[in-house]
Design a protein around this motif. Structure first.
Motif, PDB file in Angstrom:
ATOM      1  N   ALA A 119       0.920  -1.233   0.086  1.00  0.00           N
ATOM      2  CA  ALA A 119      -0.104  -0.175   0.065  1.00  0.00           C
ATOM      3  C   ALA A 119       0.880   1.231  -0.055  1.00  0.00           C
ATOM      4  O   ALA A 119       1.850   1.200   0.552  1.00  0.00           O
ATOM      5  N   LYS A 120       0.285   2.092  -0.692  1.00  0.00           N
ATOM      6  CA  LYS A 120       1.253   3.596  -0.987  1.00  0.00           C
ATOM      7  C   LYS A 120       0.838   4.620  -0.062  1.00  0.00           C
ATOM      8  O   LYS A 120      -0.398   4.862   0.010  1.00  0.00           O
ATOM      9  N   ALA A 121       1.631   5.283   0.770  1.00  0.00           N
ATOM     10  CA  ALA A 121       1.267   6.284   1.762  1.00  0.00           C
ATOM     11  C   ALA A 121       0.970   7.480   0.618  1.00  0.00           C
ATOM     12  O   ALA A 121       1.589   7.831  -0.131  1.00  0.00           O
ATOM     13  N   ARG A 122      -0.135   8.094   1.270  1.00  0.00           N
ATOM     14  CA  ARG A 122      -0.693   9.188   0.548  1.00  0.00           C
ATOM     15  C   ARG A 122       0.071  10.491   0.872  1.00  0.00           C
ATOM     16  O   ARG A 122       0.459  10.542   2.131  1.00  0.00           O
ATOM     17  N   ARG A 123       0.494  11.175  -0.122  1.00  0.00           N
ATOM     18  CA  ARG A 123       1.356  12.324   0.359  1.00  0.00           C
ATOM     19  C   ARG A 123       0.597  13.788  -0.312  1.00  0.00           C
ATOM     20  O   ARG A 123       0.000  13.551  -1.158  1.00  0.00           O
ATOM     21  N   LEU A 124       1.146  14.856   0.280  1.00  0.00           N
ATOM     22  CA  LEU A 124       0.626  15.918  -0.220  1.00  0.00           C
ATOM     23  C   LEU A 124       1.698  16.695  -0.676  1.00  0.00           C
ATOM     24  O   LEU A 124       2.848  16.607  -0.659  1.00  0.00           O
ATOM     25  N   GLY A 125       1.168  17.523  -1.809  1.00  0.00           N
ATOM     26  CA  GLY A 125       2.112  18.321  -2.662  1.00  0.00           C
ATOM     27  C   GLY A 125       2.157  19.774  -2.476  1.00  0.00           C
ATOM     28  O   GLY A 125       0.943  20.249  -2.393  1.00  0.00           O
ATOM     29  N   PHE A 126       3.293  20.217  -1.953  1.00  0.00           N
ATOM     30  CA  PHE A 126       3.206  21.547  -1.765  1.00  0.00           C
ATOM     31  C   PHE A 126       4.994  21.908  -1.687  1.00  0.00           C
ATOM     32  O   PHE A 126       5.642  21.124  -1.775  1.00  0.00           O
ATOM     33  N   GLY A 130       8.607  17.364  -1.943  1.00  0.00           N
ATOM     34  CA  GLY A 130       9.352  16.415  -2.936  1.00  0.00           C
ATOM     35  C   GLY A 130      10.418  15.922  -2.550  1.00  0.00           C
ATOM     36  O   GLY A 130      11.184  16.116  -1.661  1.00  0.00           O
ATOM     37  N   ASP A 131      11.123  14.937  -3.586  1.00  0.00           N
ATOM     38  CA  ASP A 131      12.392  14.502  -3.451  1.00  0.00           C
ATOM     39  C   ASP A 131      13.381  15.466  -4.208  1.00  0.00           C
ATOM     40  O   ASP A 131      13.004  16.221  -5.320  1.00  0.00           O
ATOM     41  N   GLY A 132      14.607  15.416  -3.904  1.00  0.00           N
ATOM     42  CA  GLY A 132      15.659  16.284  -4.393  1.00  0.00           C
ATOM     43  C   GLY A 132      16.794  16.212  -3.395  1.00  0.00           C
ATOM     44  O   GLY A 132      16.869  15.812  -2.499  1.00  0.00           O
ATOM     45  N   GLU A 133      17.958  17.090  -3.897  1.00  0.00           N
ATOM     46  CA  GLU A 133      18.884  17.368  -3.198  1.00  0.00           C
ATOM     47  C   GLU A 133      19.499  18.954  -3.091  1.00  0.00           C
ATOM     48  O   GLU A 133      18.997  19.683  -4.303  1.00  0.00           O
ATOM     49  N   GLY A 134      20.025  19.153  -2.085  1.00  0.00           N
ATOM     50  CA  GLY A 134      20.651  20.604  -2.561  1.00  0.00           C
ATOM     51  C   GLY A 134      20.028  21.650  -1.427  1.00  0.00           C
ATOM     52  O   GLY A 134      20.601  22.846  -1.463  1.00  0.00           O
ATOM     53  N   GLY A 135      19.012  21.218  -0.684  1.00  0.00           N
ATOM     54  CA  GLY A 135      18.524  22.182   0.253  1.00  0.00           C
ATOM     55  C   GLY A 135      17.725  23.272  -0.221  1.00  0.00           C
ATOM     56  O   GLY A 135      17.102  24.036   0.464  1.00  0.00           O
ATOM     57  N   PHE A 140      12.711  17.922   0.589  1.00  0.00           N
ATOM     58  CA  PHE A 140      12.956  17.644   2.033  1.00  0.00           C
ATOM     59  C   PHE A 140      12.337  16.215   2.137  1.00  0.00           C
ATOM     60  O   PHE A 140      12.128  15.854   3.467  1.00  0.00           O
ATOM     61  N   TRP A 141      11.767  15.372   1.129  1.00  0.00           N
ATOM     62  CA  TRP A 141      11.279  14.036   1.665  1.00  0.00           C
ATOM     63  C   TRP A 141      12.665  13.258   1.896  1.00  0.00           C
ATOM     64  O   TRP A 141      13.303  13.264   1.225  1.00  0.00           O
ATOM     65  N   ASN A 142      12.434  12.505   3.073  1.00  0.00           N
ATOM     66  CA  ASN A 142      13.407  11.819   3.499  1.00  0.00           C
ATOM     67  C   ASN A 142      14.576  12.656   4.206  1.00  0.00           C
ATOM     68  O   ASN A 142      15.428  12.060   4.557  1.00  0.00           O
ATOM     69  N   ARG A 143      14.086  13.779   4.389  1.00  0.00           N
ATOM     70  CA  ARG A 143      15.274  14.973   4.945  1.00  0.00           C
ATOM     71  C   ARG A 143      14.613  15.345   6.121  1.00  0.00           C
ATOM     72  O   ARG A 143      14.876  16.718   6.225  1.00  0.00           O
ATOM     73  N   GLY A 144      13.571  15.049   6.561  1.00  0.00           N
ATOM     74  CA  GLY A 144      12.655  15.565   7.568  1.00  0.00           C
ATOM     75  C   GLY A 144      11.320  15.396   7.603  1.00  0.00           C
ATOM     76  O   GLY A 144      10.429  15.456   8.243  1.00  0.00           O
ATOM     77  N   ILE A 145      10.677  14.958   6.165  1.00  0.00           N
ATOM     78  CA  ILE A 145       9.367  14.776   5.961  1.00  0.00           C
ATOM     79  C   ILE A 145       9.444  13.306   5.586  1.00  0.00           C
ATOM     80  O   ILE A 145       9.981  12.566   4.953  1.00  0.00           O
ATOM     81  N   SER A 146       8.465  12.495   6.243  1.00  0.00           N
ATOM     82  CA  SER A 146       8.100  11.135   6.214  1.00  0.00           C
ATOM     83  C   SER A 146       6.720  10.911   6.044  1.00  0.00           C
ATOM     84  O   SER A 146       5.809  11.651   6.191  1.00  0.00           O
TER      85      SER A 146
END
Length: 668
Positions: A119-126, A130-135, A140-146
């Motif tokens: 089952a996939k966890a529902r996520r909000l988009g703002f 999202g995913d990404g690198e560089g700050g 911030f997904w998996n960098r404070g958002i879970s």
């Protein structure tokens, strides 16, 4: 489109799917596993690949990356023979058997199916979610958002920090209460002015002094920390009533707005609940369709943990194994490619017309018949010949019935005739074994077996178990303090694989035979014959002889054999033809003639001497191996002791210092 036939097909790629694959492969079911390609926007490996450190899965005290543990699951499944396809199953047909599963390039015919698509966890988009690198924004997904506070909440980046949870149901209340054990403060952000959670869950959360609710609000942006570490530093929260935007400093944000089970491809063919989860029979993994099982988050809306998913994967594999034993699944080679050519057998001729299905050697209904590799659809064959192509593998249940029949057959009275040869006696013996087998209540639902099938299967069981007993005895002789019975069995498995170059798959037979007197005596008789002379006769389980301690040299024994007493005399090499013996399971009649034992020859004495020499040499080799193993273990224990002494931070005592210097001298 390739077509594959398999006993078991597993759909999924997470811990549930791979646990099921490992157990099924070890049970010799040769499963196929379809892990999908970005199915539900999740890469192969499941939800674990969307997280960083996994610290609550047993066996990894230092923690492990989600992608790394998923890779280990996959490697272990492949090790035991699971065939894995990185393709997505987008359609199934569960209306008839075998079940049909379709990808873009393959069709699979399976006797049983395990659904573990998760089952996939529902996520909000703002901004910043999202995913990404560089700050920067969107990273911030998996960098404070879970999406899982139970899994990630105890991570060091969240301890003693302010945290936030988005949601208003039972999941949000539960996660907020759990996170309050680690965070300094927990905010529940809800877009309405009332929760939809149950009253008891609301009271539990709201009574916690660490938890504060922000009503009528939603998150519009996430931004990084002030130190530029690329982790979450705070949120922009908008009041949906007034439109005001406020700043909320938090180090963690957790989505608790529900999950979406991956069950759309089932197209309603399996019973689902109101949230789309597969409904299973309580205490099992059985679904509403017989032969279809569900494991993992696709049927679990409460726990949703990797370890619970793995547990249900094990359950599904065991349920599927028992189901396949009950239906007598035909033996199929791993990933066997077949041709779905319709065939009808008419008057002994195979013609291309209305399709038929052959099950357990009989034409039962007009369905498409799968023709196995090497069988030409244009060749004329009778129904019997067509059915001979279907080989049915012996299940553990059938093995147990066969072993019981073999062990109990010697209770039957049997009158042997002097003119009857060994082969005739063996045939009569195995016909009685087959009769015992067919009359067993446990065999009522099993495929019918002829006496020659029973004999061939017994020979395989006896040979494999006999070799494993030798490996087990060798492992037992090397048993060290602290080793359990399971450890010894695993060592015996290792010895068997090294000697025979194949896995031992008859542990159920070994456990049934290992302590049986009749089988042990037969096994010891065979071992003594096979280790002595090249002139030994071929061992036949139906006509095997057990040893006798009553044979004396230069003596002729003329005492009559008591009626209905099983003979225990061994025929050594080069004994005259007229010496009569009784096979195991064959009793002498009251009118049986006297047995004559002739004088022991020089050749027999040489045979016995050679056998003793071989036994002595084997024992010496085992002792040498044992001494070498003990020396290696002592060396390793000294190294470990020295390592512990050198690693001590406090000052060593005088005794410990002396011991350390002594160990260093020995190593040098």
């Amino acid at each position: 489109m390739e077509t594959h036939k398999t006993k078991l097909c597993i759909i999924g790629s997470g811990p549930a799917a791979h646990a099921a694959a490992i157990y099924a492969a070890r049970a010799d079911l040769t499963p196929l596993l379809f892990e999908g390609w970005m199915a539900n926007d999740v890469p192969p490996g499941g939800q674990l690949t969307t997280t960083t450190d996994v610290e609550n899965f047993p066996g990894f005290p230092e923690g492990i990356l989600g992608v790394d543990i998923a890779a280990k699951f996959r490697k272990q499944s492949e090790r035991f023979g699971t065939k894995i396809f990185t393709e997505t199953v987008n359609k199934v047909d569960l209306s008839s058997k075998p079940f049909k599963l379709f990808t873009n390039t393959r069709t699979v015919l399976a006797d049983a199916v395990i659904v573990s698509t998760g089952a996939k966890a529902r996520r909000l988009g703002f901004a910043g979610s999202g995913d990404g690198e560089g700050g920067g924004p969107g990273c911030f997904w998996n960098r404070g958002i879970s999406a899982c506070g139970v899994r990630d909440g105890a991570a060091p980046i969240f301890r003693d920090k302010p945290l936030a949870v988005i949601g208003g149901g039972d999941s949000a209340m539960e996660e907020a209460s759990f996170l309050a054990n680690y965070g300094s403060k927990v905010y529940i952000i809800h877009r309405r002015d009332a929760f939809r959670a149950s009253k008891i869950m609301q009271r539990r959360a709201l009574s916690n002094p660490k938890i504060e609710v922000i009503w009528n609000s939603s998150v519009v942006e996430a931004y990084g920390d002030e130190n530029g570490k690329g982790v979450l530093g705070g949120l922009k929260v908008k009041n949906v009533v007034t439109g005001d935007v406020s700043d909320l400093k938090v180090s963690g944000l957790f989505f608790a707005i529900g999950h979406e089970p991956a069950t759309k491809f089932l197209d309603g063919q399996v019973e689902l609940d109101e949230d789309g989860y597969v409904v299973t029979k309580p205490g099992t993994t059985k679904t509403s369709v017989v032969g279809v099982f569900a494991a993992g988050d696709v049927q679990d809306k409460k726990y949703r943990q990797a370890i619970t998913a793995a547990g249900t994967g094990c359950m599904a594999a065991l349920d599927a194994e028992h189901y396949l034993q009950e239906i007598g699944s035909p033996q199929v080679e791993p990933c066997q490619v077949v041709r779905a050519a319709p065939v009808t057998v008419e008057r002994g001729q195979a013609v291309r017309a209305a399709p038929v299905t052959i099950e357990f050697g009989q034409v039962v209904r007009a369905d498409p018949l799968t023709v196995y590799n090497g069988v030409s659809e244009s060749r004329s064959k009778s129904t019997t010949n067509e059915c001979r192509g279907l080989r049915f593998k012996w299940s553990p249940t059938e093995d147990d019935v066969l072993i019981s029949a073999w062990l109990n057959t010697n209770k039957d009275p049997y009158v042997g005739h002097e003119q009857m040869g060994n082969e005739q006696r063996a045939a009569a013996f195995w016909k009685r074994v087959a009769a015992y087998y067919s009359l067993s209540p446990a065999a009522a639902t099993l495929p019918k077996r002829e006496f020659n099938h029973c004999k061939q299967r017994w020979q395989k069981i006896n040979d494999s178990v006999r070799k494993f007993v030798e490996c087990y005895d060798h492992a037992l002789s090397q048993r060290t303090r602290g080793q359990s019975e399971d450890d010894v069995v695993q060592v015996a498995y290792h010895f068997y694989f090294n000697n025979c170059q194949r896995k031992f798959t008859l542990e159920h037979a070994w456990r049934k035979l290992r302590h049986d007197r009749k089988w042990r005596s037969t096994y010891m008789s065979q071992s003594s014959k096979t280790s002595g002379s090249s002139k030994r006769t071929k061992f036949d389980e139906g006509v095997a002889f057990s040893s006798s301690s009553n044979t004396k040299s230069n003596v002729e024994e003329h005492a009559p054999v008591p009626p209905n007493v099983e003979e225990r005399a061994t025929v050594p090499p080069n004994v005259e033809e007229h010496a009569t013996v009784t096979p195991i399971g064959v009793k002498s009649s009251e009118h049986k003639e006297k047995m004559v034992v002739t004088q022991t020859t020089n050749e027999e004495r040489e045979f016995n001497s050679q056998r003793e020499y071989n036994s002595r040499s084997r024992l010496e080799n085992l002792w040498a191996l044992n001494e070498k193993d003990i020396a290696e273990r002592n060396k390793l224990s000294r190294i470990e002791l020295l390592r512990s002494l050198l690693g001590k931070s406090e000052k060593l005592s005088e005794r410990e210092e002396t011991l350390k210097n002594k160990l260093i001298d020995e190593m040098l």
